[in-house]
Motif scaffolding. Structure first.
Motif, PDB file in Angstrom:
ATOM      1  N   ARG A 144       3.744 -21.751 -23.792  1.00 59.08           N
ATOM      2  CA  ARG A 144       4.281 -20.774 -22.854  1.00 59.08           C
ATOM      3  C   ARG A 144       5.348 -19.927 -23.544  1.00 59.08           C
ATOM      4  O   ARG A 144       6.208 -20.449 -24.243  1.00 59.08           O
ATOM      5  CB  ARG A 144       4.900 -21.467 -21.644  1.00 59.08           C
ATOM      6  N   ALA A 187      -2.310 -29.572 -22.852  1.00 59.79           N
ATOM      7  CA  ALA A 187      -0.989 -29.036 -23.201  1.00 59.79           C
ATOM      8  C   ALA A 187      -1.011 -27.531 -23.005  1.00 59.79           C
ATOM      9  O   ALA A 187      -2.093 -26.909 -22.952  1.00 59.79           O
ATOM     10  CB  ALA A 187      -0.624 -29.389 -24.642  1.00 59.79           C
ATOM     11  N   GLU A 188       0.166 -26.952 -22.873  1.00 58.82           N
ATOM     12  CA  GLU A 188       0.262 -25.508 -22.677  1.00 58.82           C
ATOM     13  C   GLU A 188       1.322 -24.928 -23.609  1.00 58.82           C
ATOM     14  O   GLU A 188       2.390 -25.526 -23.809  1.00 58.82           O
ATOM     15  CB  GLU A 188       0.605 -25.169 -21.227  1.00 58.82           C
ATOM     16  N   GLU A 231       2.550 -32.369 -14.122  1.00 60.36           N
ATOM     17  CA  GLU A 231       3.831 -31.788 -14.508  1.00 60.36           C
ATOM     18  C   GLU A 231       3.861 -31.528 -16.012  1.00 60.36           C
ATOM     19  O   GLU A 231       3.345 -32.313 -16.815  1.00 60.36           O
ATOM     20  CB  GLU A 231       4.969 -32.735 -14.117  1.00 60.36           C
ATOM     21  N   ALA A 232       4.501 -30.403 -16.389  1.00 60.19           N
ATOM     22  CA  ALA A 232       4.624 -30.033 -17.801  1.00 60.19           C
ATOM     23  C   ALA A 232       5.906 -30.603 -18.375  1.00 60.19           C
ATOM     24  O   ALA A 232       6.980 -30.501 -17.762  1.00 60.19           O
ATOM     25  CB  ALA A 232       4.619 -28.513 -17.948  1.00 60.19           C
ATOM     26  N   GLN A 233       5.786 -31.200 -19.525  1.00 57.32           N
ATOM     27  CA  GLN A 233       6.939 -31.785 -20.204  1.00 57.32           C
ATOM     28  C   GLN A 233       7.011 -31.256 -21.633  1.00 57.32           C
ATOM     29  O   GLN A 233       5.999 -31.236 -22.351  1.00 57.32           O
ATOM     30  CB  GLN A 233       6.838 -33.315 -20.238  1.00 57.32           C
ATOM     31  N   LEU A 234       8.207 -30.834 -22.036  1.00 57.34           N
ATOM     32  CA  LEU A 234       8.407 -30.358 -23.401  1.00 57.34           C
ATOM     33  C   LEU A 234       8.232 -31.518 -24.370  1.00 57.34           C
ATOM     34  O   LEU A 234       8.781 -32.610 -24.153  1.00 57.34           O
ATOM     35  CB  LEU A 234       9.802 -29.746 -23.558  1.00 57.34           C
ATOM     36  N   PHE A 262       4.229 -27.569 -24.284  1.00 52.95           N
ATOM     37  CA  PHE A 262       4.439 -28.497 -23.175  1.00 52.95           C
ATOM     38  C   PHE A 262       3.184 -29.345 -23.005  1.00 52.95           C
ATOM     39  O   PHE A 262       2.066 -28.819 -23.002  1.00 52.95           O
ATOM     40  CB  PHE A 262       4.717 -27.741 -21.867  1.00 52.95           C
TER      41      PHE A 262
END
Length: 315
Positions: free
Chosen positions: A287, A284-285, A262-265, A255
């Protein structure tokens, strides 16, 4: 009318004239329903269809038709010298013709280990096995010979790789010298594996010099087995390198964190043990998990510095 007493064999019987009258009086005949001849015939036919021997006959025809459809017979184009070479298909039935006084050689794949051989008729067929070659080129040969002509049986050969089903027929004088197989499905799998290995060995990013790469990324957060080793970019794409264990476990989705937090794929592709993202990002993350989710954050150092400078100007 007065009843009168009569005897029959010494036993008194009470008779009445009205009884005789009733027997002789005309009565209306009961209605009779006609049964169509065709209906009776249909019922009889259904009865015959339900007989066990009739059901067995249908089953036998079904089995015979399936066996005929699965049978692979010798073909001129399939001969390599005196050996009939069949393309192997699981469940197919391979025809082999034999003759008294002749040995037919059933040749297995190199390196294939024989487990068992079972024949329907072991009294009138001589069946044995031997090997040729050594090491990786070692081959098993199952040898069959009938004691007379006009015999038929089946043979099942099991190995450490597959099962072979053969239908053997003996003729007065014509015998196949040898039977072997090609393995199209296995060849396809080998090609796919070779292609996978080639793709894995190919460089993740071609045409890029080391001085184009920037490694100013920090990795923080949890420490699962799939935690990335490093991240870098070439000015256009971002590359995330994982340990080799990524191939044997569940891969985490990526993400990108926007400026609003906000996290976005994000779209990415997997190349060996790398994620290749066709863009740059500040943060980025990765998860993975449900209630006890593991989160690993990847942050661009340059992005962090820009954020600090912006906060300093605003203060």
């Amino acid at each position: 009318m007065t009843p009168r007493l009569v005897t029959l064999g010494g036993m008194p019987l009470l008779a009445c004239a009205t009884i005789a009258h009733a027997q002789t009086a005309p009565t209306s005949a009961p209605a009779v329903r006609a049964i169509p001849i065709g209906g009776a015939t249909g019922t009889a036919a259904r009865s015959r269809r339900q007989r066990p021997e009739h059901i067995r006959s249908i089953a036998e025809k079904t089995v015979a038709a399936a066996n005929r459809a699965a049978t692979r017979a010798p073909a001129t184009a399939g001969f390599a010298d005196a050996t009939q070479v069949y393309p192997f298909a699981q469940g197919a039935l391979y025809q082999a013709y034999t003759a008294p006084g002749r040995v037919t050689d059933i040749v297995l794949e190199p390196g294939e280990a024989l487990v068992a051989v079972a024949a329907g008729d072991t009294a009138r067929w001589v069946i044995g096995d031997t090997t040729s070659g050594s090491d990786a080129g070692k081959r098993t040969h199952v040898l069959v010979k009938p004691v007379s002509a006009n015999l038929a049986t089946n043979v099942v050969i099991t190995t450490d790789r597959r099962s072979y089903h053969l239908a053997l027929t003996s003729t007065p004088a014509t015998a196949m010298v040898a039977v072997s197989w090609t393995y199209p499905h296995d060849a396809l799998i080998a090609l796919e594996r070779a292609a996978d290995a080639q793709r894995a060995a190919a460089p993740v990013a071609a045409g890029i010099t080391p001085d184009q790469l920037r490694f100013d990324y920090t990795i923080s957060g949890d420490r699962p087995a799939w935690r990335p080793l490093r991240a870098f970019d070439d000015g256009r794409r971002t590359y995330i390198e994982f340990p080799a264990t990524l191939a044997v476990g569940e891969a985490p989705p990526l993400f990108v964190i926007g400026q609003d937090g906000e996290a976005q794929l994000v779209n990415y592709r997997v190349a060996g043990r790398y994620y290749v993202v066709d863009r740059l990002f500040g943060a980025a993350e990765l998860r993975l998990g449900g209630k006890r989710q593991k989160v690993v954050r990847i942050t661009s150092t340059e992005s962090q510095q820009r954020a600090r400078r912006r906060v300093g100007r605003e203060s």
